[in-house]
Design a protein around this motif. Structure first.
Motif, mmCIF file in Angstrom:
data_model
loop_
_atom_site.group_PDB
_atom_site.id
_atom_site.type_symbol
_atom_site.label_atom_id
_atom_site.label_comp_id
_atom_site.label_asym_id
_atom_site.label_seq_id
_atom_site.Cartn_x
_atom_site.Cartn_y
_atom_site.Cartn_z
ATOM 1 N N PRO A 234 0.836 -1.204 0.000
ATOM 2 C CA PRO A 234 0.000 0.000 0.000
ATOM 3 C C PRO A 234 0.871 1.254 0.000
ATOM 4 O O PRO A 234 1.952 1.256 0.584
ATOM 5 C CB PRO A 234 -0.785 -0.113 1.312
ATOM 6 C CG PRO A 234 0.086 -0.936 2.203
ATOM 7 C CD PRO A 234 0.856 -1.876 1.315
ATOM 8 N N ALA A 236 1.096 5.542 0.563
ATOM 9 C CA ALA A 236 0.579 6.861 0.954
ATOM 10 C C ALA A 236 1.536 7.885 0.351
ATOM 11 O O ALA A 236 1.346 8.355 -0.758
ATOM 12 C CB ALA A 236 0.483 6.954 2.465
ATOM 13 N N LEU A 300 -3.988 6.259 3.949
ATOM 14 C CA LEU A 300 -3.251 6.359 2.678
ATOM 15 C C LEU A 300 -3.566 7.652 1.928
ATOM 16 O O LEU A 300 -3.094 7.853 0.807
ATOM 17 C CB LEU A 300 -3.598 5.164 1.773
ATOM 18 C CG LEU A 300 -3.342 3.768 2.335
ATOM 19 C CD1 LEU A 300 -3.711 2.708 1.306
ATOM 20 C CD2 LEU A 300 -1.884 3.592 2.763
ATOM 21 N N ALA A 348 -6.445 0.282 4.914
ATOM 22 C CA ALA A 348 -5.273 0.204 4.026
ATOM 23 C C ALA A 348 -5.016 -1.240 3.597
ATOM 24 O O ALA A 348 -4.628 -1.504 2.457
ATOM 25 C CB ALA A 348 -4.039 0.774 4.716
HETATM 26 C C1 LIG Z 1 1.779 5.042 6.368
HETATM 27 C C2 LIG Z 1 1.117 3.803 5.915
HETATM 28 C C3 LIG Z 1 1.461 3.146 4.716
HETATM 29 C C4 LIG Z 1 2.473 3.595 3.684
HETATM 30 O O1 LIG Z 1 2.969 4.827 3.793
HETATM 31 P P1 LIG Z 1 4.096 5.449 2.861
HETATM 32 O O2 LIG Z 1 3.951 6.900 3.151
HETATM 33 O O3 LIG Z 1 3.778 5.115 1.440
HETATM 34 O O4 LIG Z 1 5.397 4.903 3.300
HETATM 35 C C5 LIG Z 1 0.831 1.947 4.446
HETATM 36 N N1 LIG Z 1 -0.105 1.437 5.259
HETATM 37 C C6 LIG Z 1 -0.455 2.041 6.401
HETATM 38 C C7 LIG Z 1 -1.506 1.388 7.234
HETATM 39 C C8 LIG Z 1 0.137 3.236 6.777
HETATM 40 O O5 LIG Z 1 -0.240 3.814 7.924
#
Ligand SMILES: *Cc1c(COP(=O)(O)O)cnc(C)c1O
Ligand SMILES: [Zn+2]
Length: 414
Positions: A234, A236, A300, A348
């Motif tokens: 996933p 974000a 995300l 997520a």
């Molecule tokens: C923060 C987060 C991510 C991924 O974050 P990136 O900013 O792409 O490193 C993935 N899953 C969850 C549940 C998160 O809290």
């Protein structure tokens, strides 16, 4: 410690081991650089296996000096062989990397925060802080409390109650900001410029990002120091996924892997906030920020992802792809994982499962290959998303006839 310093990802300019995150020459992001030849001589499979089951068993490849004192018990979460889900999705071999049970705050963010707070201590910051979509808030507040650190946590005002109370409980200074995460982040960048605080995902971001490599190191070790064919991650801000690539390269360089790495890296987002997957699908070279994210996958929901370009580049280079899931598909994904494997993930994780299903159905993921899904957060933190969407329980008086009536109804239903 094998850290040489920081290095610009774009122009290669070198900087000392310090709380910097952007190149003053070309504005590229800075990344931790190591003495890899030194590490290669020191690290070995036997050495790793002889250590405690936590993320620090790979400590040569993490940027911390001296004894580990912060986040000592973080990591080494289960890699679950998911045969029921594999059957449901029609693939041969499937694994769940289950960071929904990471210690102490039930998401992969405990990994990044352990490294960032340890570095904050090394650099002499008196306060740690973060801009968060929820899980980072929980992890900063908890790990700061256990390290006797004052913390400030900034979040968008619309987060789930589990993320809000799951932060406040640690007696942090929590500030809710009206608006999206991108506004929170912009404000925090200004605050970081004014107050001399260690913002784990701003001025400590290069170190923070290193912590996420441990998730991939563990997957590789748990597969017997072999690489999977596919990983679904996933996204974000796009930091975790880029470190999947870095972690595999480092293990390969250190001679820890059997066979040639071959992993195709796939990224998952919500359709309501998909700046990175849209870039991959449209074969663009640049990220178009999403101005008003709208999804139940709030963790995300970053409209302007800091590492978006590198994430999209990595997916293309490794032969992976990006795909996104609607809110209904996300809930179906959460239910599917819970119903087949008994694992309750947050929204997520629903994104990851739903996207994996699409990638398999569309043939991007080969059914005869080995695939790992990164499940990064816990379902108890996003109860709002499923409230009213599941089968309602029967409520009865405490007598046998009533139960028999309910049982007959349940049996009829099936
Ligand atoms: C923060 C987060 C991510 C991924 O974050 P990136 O900013 O792409 O490193 C993935 N899953 C969850 C549940 C998160 O809290
Ligand atoms: Zn530069």
């Amino acid at each position: 410690m094998f850290v040489k310093g920081l290095k610009c990802r774009e122009c290669g300019k070198e900087y000392p081991d310090s709380p910097l995150y952007v190149c003053d020459y070309c504005f590229g992001p800075l990344e931790v650089d190591y003495d890899y030849d030194g590490i290669k001589k020191q690290i070995s499979i036997d050495k790793i296996k002889s250590r405690e089951p936590n993320m620090w068993r790979y400590r040569e490849l993490l940027p911390i000096k001296g004894e580990i004192k912060i986040g000592k018990n973080v990591g080494y979460t289960p890699l679950v062989k998911a045969d029921n889900l594999a059957k449901e999705l029609g693939v041969k071999e499937l694994y769940i990397k289950n960071d929904a049970v990471n210690f102490p705050t039930l998401s992969f963010k405990d990994r990044v925060v352990s490294v960032a707070i340890a570095k904050a201590k090394e650099f002499g910051f008196k306060v740690v802080a973060c801009a968060s979509t929820g899980n980072l808030a929980n992890a900063v507040a908890a790990l700061a409390a256990s390290a006797s650190y004052e913390s400030f946590v900034f979040i968008p005002s619309n987060l789930e109650i589990g993320k809000v109370l799951g932060t406040s409980i640690y007696d942090t200074n929590l500030v809710k900001i009206n608006g999206s995460y991108d506004k929170v982040n912009r404000l925090c960048t200004e605050i970081a410029g004014k107050h001399n605080w260690g913002f784990v995902n701003i001025n400590l971001r290069p170190y923070y990002a290193e912590g996420s490599k441990s998730l991939t190191f563990e997957i590789l070790e748990q597969l017997g120091f072999k690489t999977p064919d596919n990983v679904v991650v996933p996204m974000a801000g796009g930091s975790l996924i880029t470190k999947v690539g870095k972690a595999i390269d480092e293990f390969e360089y250190c001679g820890l892997l059997q066979g040639k790495p071959k992993t195709k890296i796939f990224g998952a987002q919500a359709t309501g906030c998909n700046p990175i997957t849209a870039t991959v699908k449209e074969k663009r070279e640049f990220i178009k920020p999403v101005k008003t994210p709208n999804t139940i996958a709030k963790s995300l929901a970053i409209g302007n992802p800091a590492d978006g370009y590198y994430a999209s580049d990595l997916m293309s280079k490794t032969g992976g792809y990006g795909e996104d899931a609607t809110d209904d598909e996300i809930i179906e994904g959460m239910k599917l994982l819970a119903g087949t494997e008994g694992i309750f993930t947050e929204t997520a994780g629903g994104v990851t499962v739903a996207v994996a299903k699409k990638l398999i159905d569309k043939g991007y993921i080969n059914k005869n290959e080995t695939t790992v899904l990164a499940i990064t957060g816990n379902g108890l933190k996003t109860l709002e998303a499923i409230n009213g969407k599941l089968k309602e329980p029967a409520t009865i008086d405490a007598n046998l006839e009533e139960f028999e009536r309910v049982l007959a109804k349940i049996r009829e239903g099936n």
